[in-house]
Design an enzyme around this catalytic site. Structure first.
Site, mmCIF file in Angstrom:
data_model
loop_
_atom_site.group_PDB
_atom_site.id
_atom_site.type_symbol
_atom_site.label_atom_id
_atom_site.label_comp_id
_atom_site.label_asym_id
_atom_site.label_seq_id
_atom_site.Cartn_x
_atom_site.Cartn_y
_atom_site.Cartn_z
ATOM 1 N N GLY A 222 0.870 -1.179 0.000
ATOM 2 C CA GLY A 222 0.000 0.000 0.000
ATOM 3 C C GLY A 222 0.898 1.217 0.000
ATOM 4 N N THR A 223 1.200 1.737 1.157
ATOM 5 C CA THR A 223 2.406 2.511 1.372
ATOM 6 C C THR A 223 2.342 4.005 1.147
ATOM 7 O OG1 THR A 223 3.767 0.620 0.810
ATOM 8 C CG2 THR A 223 4.840 2.712 0.734
ATOM 9 N N THR A 224 3.079 4.711 1.989
ATOM 10 C CA THR A 224 3.526 6.076 1.709
ATOM 11 C C THR A 224 5.017 6.111 1.990
ATOM 12 O OG1 THR A 224 1.397 6.972 2.438
ATOM 13 C CG2 THR A 224 3.223 8.509 2.225
#
Length: 243
Positions: free
Chosen positions: A48-50
Site C-alpha cells: 500500500g504505502t507512503t
C-alpha cells in the site's frame, strides 16, 4: 558412403536430433515467468504505502509507514520495514507487492556487491539509479515504484523509480498510495538545505498526514538517515517519538 540401415543406432540418433537443428548451441537462460491471474494478484501482500525521500544539506532522509495489506482491504502486517540498505551509502524503499519489492532489493544489493568486488571502488548513486531503472523495466518484478536515496562524491541524491523503469531525480519525492496526502505537507514544509534533523520531522509529519486518511498506510514510521558515513534505520510505532 553407406546409407545407415533402418533402426540402426546411427539412424535412431539422427531421429532424436531431428527436432533440434543445432544441439551444440549453449542453453540460454530466461526470465522467471508466472501464470497469475488478476484475482491472484488481488490477494498478494502489498505494501500500500507512503514513502518519502528528502535530499538535505547533510545527506538524505527516507521515511515510510509500516503497514502491509491484502489487496488494500485487510492489514496483514503492522511492522513492515519498507526501507532497506542496498549500498554502503544508499537505501531503497519497498513499494508495490512485497515479494516483488524484496526480490528487487536483493538483486540490486547483489549487483552492488559484485561491482565493488570486481572494480575495487564504490558504485556512484547515479549508476545505481540507472541500474535500478533497467531492472524495473526489464525484470520479472511486480509493479513497484520505489524511492532511491544515497550519498556519494557528487553529493546527496533522491530518485523515484517508476514501474516502467523511468528514473527521476528531485530534491524530494513521494510514492505510494498516500502520496497525494504527503505531497500536500511537503510542498508547504520543505526548504532547501534543511539539516537531517529538520528533514526527519518534515518526513515524519508527511507520513502521519498520509496514515490519517490512506487505508494502505499506517502503524508508525521507519526513518532512514543516509550520510557519507553510512545508513541508519529506525522504526517508531508512536509518531510522538519523532515529532
Amino acid at each position: 558412403m553407406r546409407t545407415p540401415t533402418h533402426d540402426s543406432d546411427f539412424s535412431r540418433t539422427v531421429d532424436q536430433l531431428a527436432d533440434d537443428p543445432n544441439p551444440y548451441e549453449p542453453e540460454v537462460g530466461s526470465m522467471p515467468q508466472n501464470d497469475l491471474t488478476q484475482a491472484d494478484l488481488d490477494n498478494v501482500n502489498k505494501t500500500g504505502t507512503t514513502t518519502i525521500g528528502i535530499s538535505t544539506a547533510d545527506g538524505v532522509i527516507i521515511a515510510t509507514d509500516m503497514r502491509a495489506s491484502l489487496g488494500g482491504r485487510f492489514v496483514s502486517n503492522k511492522n513492515v520495514q519498507k526501507v532497506e540498505q542496498i549500498h554502503p551509502t544508499a537505501a531503497l524503499t519497498l513499494v508495490g507487492s512485497v515479494g516483488g519489492a524484496q526480490s528487487f532489493i536483493s538483486t540490486l544489493r547483489a549487483e552492488v556487491n559484485l561491482y565493488e568486488a570486481r572494480r575495487g571502488e564504490g558504485m556512484s548513486i547515479d549508476a545505481l539509479a540507472t541500474l535500478a531503472g533497467n531492472f524495473a523495466r526489464g525484470g520479472p518484478f511486480f509493479a513497484i515504484h520505489p524511492i532511491l536515496g544515497g550519498v556519494d562524491d557528487e553529493g546527496s541524491h533522491v530518485y523515484s523509480i517508476d514501474p516502467a523503469g523511468g528514473v527521476m531525480e528531485d530534491d524530494y519525492t513521494v510514492t505510494g498510495s498516500g502520496m497525494q496526502l504527503a505531497y500536500g505537507h511537503l510542498e508547504q514544509a520543505y526548504e532547501p538545505d534543511m539539516s537531517n534533523e529538520e528533514a526527519k520531522t518534515v518526513a515524519a509529519r508527511g507520513i502521519k498526514s498520509a496514515v490519517e486518511r490512506d487505508t494502505g498506510s499506517g502503524n508508525g514510521v521507519f526513518l532512514a538517515e543516509i550520510t557519507d558515513e553510512g545508513v541508519d534505520i529506525h522504526g517508531h510505532h508512536d509518531f510522538d517519538d519523532v515529532l
